[in-house]
Design an enzyme around this catalytic site. Structure first.
Site, PDB file in Angstrom:
ATOM      1  CE  LYS A  17       8.035  -2.977   8.231  1.00 50.44           C
ATOM      2  NZ  LYS A  17       7.806  -1.745   7.468  1.00 50.44           N
ATOM      3  NE  ARG A  84      11.345  -0.914  12.811  1.00 55.11           N
ATOM      4  CZ  ARG A  84      10.314  -0.513  12.111  1.00 55.11           C
ATOM      5  NH1 ARG A  84      10.380   0.570  11.380  1.00 55.11           N
ATOM      6  NH2 ARG A  84       9.181  -1.166  12.149  1.00 55.11           N
ATOM      7  NE  ARG A 118      -0.374   2.667   7.569  1.00 53.48           N
ATOM      8  CZ  ARG A 118       0.838   2.285   7.917  1.00 53.48           C
ATOM      9  NH1 ARG A 118       1.215   1.038   7.747  1.00 53.48           N
ATOM     10  NH2 ARG A 118       1.684   3.158   8.405  1.00 53.48           N
ATOM     11  NE  ARG A 151       1.252   3.343  11.934  1.00 53.74           N
ATOM     12  CZ  ARG A 151       2.169   2.464  11.579  1.00 53.74           C
ATOM     13  NH1 ARG A 151       1.816   1.228  11.278  1.00 53.74           N
ATOM     14  NH2 ARG A 151       3.433   2.802  11.494  1.00 53.74           N
ATOM     15  NE  ARG A 162       6.677   5.336   9.803  1.00 58.17           N
ATOM     16  CZ  ARG A 162       5.440   5.523   9.334  1.00 58.17           C
ATOM     17  NH1 ARG A 162       4.964   6.749   9.157  1.00 58.17           N
ATOM     18  NH2 ARG A 162       4.681   4.512   9.028  1.00 58.17           N
TER      19      ARG A 162
HETATM   20  P1  AP5 Z   1       1.433  -2.158   5.610  1.00 54.98           P
HETATM   21  O1  AP5 Z   1       1.244  -3.627   5.475  1.00 54.98           O
HETATM   22  O2  AP5 Z   1       0.757  -1.449   6.749  1.00 54.98           O
HETATM   23  O3  AP5 Z   1       2.972  -1.786   5.544  1.00 54.98           O
HETATM   24  P2  AP5 Z   1       4.109  -1.868   6.650  1.00 54.98           P
HETATM   25  O4  AP5 Z   1       5.368  -2.180   5.921  1.00 54.98           O
HETATM   26  O5  AP5 Z   1       3.682  -2.785   7.765  1.00 54.98           O
HETATM   27  O6  AP5 Z   1       4.127  -0.350   7.067  1.00 54.98           O
HETATM   28  P3  AP5 Z   1       4.299   0.369   8.473  1.00 54.98           P
HETATM   29  O7  AP5 Z   1       4.036   1.829   8.233  1.00 54.98           O
HETATM   30  O8  AP5 Z   1       3.469  -0.315   9.522  1.00 54.98           O
HETATM   31  O9  AP5 Z   1       5.803   0.164   8.743  1.00 54.98           O
HETATM   32  P4  AP5 Z   1       6.648   0.956   9.733  1.00 54.98           P
HETATM   33  O10 AP5 Z   1       7.896   0.162   9.704  1.00 54.98           O
HETATM   34  O11 AP5 Z   1       6.750   2.400   9.455  1.00 54.98           O
HETATM   35  O12 AP5 Z   1       5.777   0.865  11.075  1.00 54.98           O
HETATM   36  P5  AP5 Z   1       5.854  -0.037  12.379  1.00 54.98           P
HETATM   37  O13 AP5 Z   1       4.496  -0.123  12.961  1.00 54.98           O
HETATM   38  O14 AP5 Z   1       6.571  -1.294  12.151  1.00 54.98           O
HETATM   39  O15 AP5 Z   1       0.973  -1.481   4.228  1.00 54.98           O
HETATM   40  C1  AP5 Z   1       0.928  -0.065   4.096  1.00 54.98           C
HETATM   41  C2  AP5 Z   1      -0.275   0.349   3.219  1.00 54.98           C
HETATM   42  O16 AP5 Z   1      -0.057  -0.089   1.873  1.00 54.98           O
HETATM   43  C3  AP5 Z   1      -1.596  -0.289   3.663  1.00 54.98           C
HETATM   44  O17 AP5 Z   1      -2.611   0.648   3.464  1.00 54.98           O
HETATM   45  C4  AP5 Z   1      -1.746  -1.509   2.751  1.00 54.98           C
HETATM   46  O18 AP5 Z   1      -3.103  -1.855   2.538  1.00 54.98           O
HETATM   47  C5  AP5 Z   1      -1.069  -1.017   1.470  1.00 54.98           C
HETATM   48  N1  AP5 Z   1      -0.365  -2.075   0.747  1.00 54.98           N
HETATM   49  C6  AP5 Z   1       0.355  -3.112   1.251  1.00 54.98           C
HETATM   50  N2  AP5 Z   1       0.888  -3.854   0.266  1.00 54.98           N
HETATM   51  C7  AP5 Z   1       0.501  -3.256  -0.900  1.00 54.98           C
HETATM   52  C8  AP5 Z   1       0.747  -3.561  -2.293  1.00 54.98           C
HETATM   53  N3  AP5 Z   1       1.488  -4.623  -2.671  1.00 54.98           N
HETATM   54  N4  AP5 Z   1       0.194  -2.725  -3.223  1.00 54.98           N
HETATM   55  C9  AP5 Z   1      -0.567  -1.663  -2.840  1.00 54.98           C
HETATM   56  N5  AP5 Z   1      -0.826  -1.344  -1.549  1.00 54.98           N
HETATM   57  C10 AP5 Z   1      -0.296  -2.132  -0.586  1.00 54.98           C
HETATM   58  O19 AP5 Z   1       6.772   0.867  13.329  1.00 54.98           O
HETATM   59  C11 AP5 Z   1       6.281   2.125  13.778  1.00 54.98           C
HETATM   60  C12 AP5 Z   1       7.275   2.816  14.690  1.00 54.98           C
HETATM   61  O20 AP5 Z   1       7.559   1.979  15.821  1.00 54.98           O
HETATM   62  C13 AP5 Z   1       8.658   3.134  14.097  1.00 54.98           C
HETATM   63  O21 AP5 Z   1       8.638   4.324  13.330  1.00 54.98           O
HETATM   64  C14 AP5 Z   1       9.467   3.293  15.402  1.00 54.98           C
HETATM   65  O22 AP5 Z   1       9.175   4.507  16.040  1.00 54.98           O
HETATM   66  C15 AP5 Z   1       8.913   2.175  16.266  1.00 54.98           C
HETATM   67  N6  AP5 Z   1       9.655   0.925  16.073  1.00 54.98           N
HETATM   68  C16 AP5 Z   1       9.201  -0.199  15.433  1.00 54.98           C
HETATM   69  N7  AP5 Z   1      10.133  -1.153  15.434  1.00 54.98           N
HETATM   70  C17 AP5 Z   1      11.224  -0.625  16.079  1.00 54.98           C
HETATM   71  C18 AP5 Z   1      12.526  -1.112  16.376  1.00 54.98           C
HETATM   72  N8  AP5 Z   1      12.900  -2.337  15.985  1.00 54.98           N
HETATM   73  N9  AP5 Z   1      13.377  -0.296  17.033  1.00 54.98           N
HETATM   74  C19 AP5 Z   1      13.016   0.938  17.417  1.00 54.98           C
HETATM   75  N10 AP5 Z   1      11.791   1.483  17.170  1.00 54.98           N
HETATM   76  C20 AP5 Z   1      10.910   0.702  16.493  1.00 54.98           C
END
Ligand code: AP5
Length: 205
Positions: A17, A84, A118, A151, A162
């Site tokens: 994402k 989400r 990552r 992270r 997650r």
């Molecule tokens: P990356 O681009 O970082 O992936 P991502 O989908 O953004 O992953 P996240 O781990 O950030 O998602 P998340 O939903 O767990 O975390 P968030 O910060 O939103 O890519 C991942 C890795 O893969 C990287 O190393 C990249 O280089 C590699 N990669 C990417 N594309 C690739 C490809 N095509 N091929 C190979 N490699 C690739 O949320 C964190 C926390 O915040 C949640 O757990 C929760 O506690 C809280 N939170 C967030 N939103 C809410 C909400 N709406 N409500 C309540 N709590 C929330």
């Protein structure tokens, strides 16, 4: 008049994402609202995030409302990681009209493979992968030249939690946008560049 894009990007942890939103904000010149990133600065969210749990709804919704009140979102925006759960999707509908929901699909196994490699920049938030998208210079950020970090929630238990939430809650949100007829499904298990191309093609941008 230029079309207004009000986009939400859905997908499990590590589906790419954050990586793909970077391409979209550059192409469409819109602000990125990464709810995970907004929450990472908040003390109240720390404990939930470390465990991979959702931060309480009332807190997240208020943050989203405040962000959408800022003038830079008036011409559109891209949400990364929100909504989400179904009630967040319904709440968002009371604030604005979403034009496109992009769902990046990857298997649980791929999520686990990716998160172990990552690395993120603690200063600018740039995201790298040691194998698939490595920094140019050892483990330093290409832009800030400071040491990249793992992270706090990229632990085995954090990842499992997650994924569980994604299957139990976020897949319902995917259905919600499908029923509205604005869902775009993307195969996230391609190279970063091919995922980008598929998104741009399906958005017609
Ligand atoms: P990356 O681009 O970082 O992936 P991502 O989908 O953004 O992953 P996240 O781990 O950030 O998602 P998340 O939903 O767990 O975390 P968030 O910060 O939103 O890519 C991942 C890795 O893969 C990287 O190393 C990249 O280089 C590699 N990669 C990417 N594309 C690739 C490809 N095509 N091929 C190979 N490699 C690739 O949320 C964190 C926390 O915040 C949640 O757990 C929760 O506690 C809280 N939170 C967030 N939103 C809410 C909400 N709406 N409500 C309540 N709590 C929330």
């Amino acid at each position: 008049m230029q079309k207004k894009y009000k986009i939400v990007v859905l997908g499990p942890a590590a589906s790419g994402k954050g990586t793909q939103v970077e391409f979209l904000i550059e192409k469409l010149n819109l602000p990125n609202i990464s709810v995970g990133q907004l929450l990472r600065d908040k003390k109240e969210a720390e404990e939930y995030m470390r465990k991979g749990e959702l931060v309480p709804n009332a807190f997240v919704n208020e943050l989203v409302k405040q962000r959408l009140n800022q003038p830079d979102t008036q011409n559109g925006f891209i949400f990364d990681g929100f909504p989400r759960i179904r009630i967040q999707a319904k709440y968002l509908d009371t604030l604005t009209d979403v034009t496109n929901a992009i769902h990046i699909k990857v298997s649980d196994q791929e999520v686990k493979n990716r998160l172990s490699g990552r690395r993120t920049c603690p200063k600018c938030g740039n995201v790298y992968h040691l194998k698939f998208n490595p920094p140019k210079n050892n483990e330093l950020c290409d832009d800030c030249k400071i040491k990249l970090e793992i992270r706090d929630d990229d632990t085995e238990t954090g990842i499992i939690k997650r994924l569980e939430i994604y299957h139990e809650e976020t897949e319902e949100v995917v259905e919600y946008y499908k029923e509205k007829g604005i869902l775009i499904e993307i195969n996230g298990e391609q190279s970063i560049e091919d995922v980008r191309k598929e998104i741009f093609r399906k958005l017609k941008i």
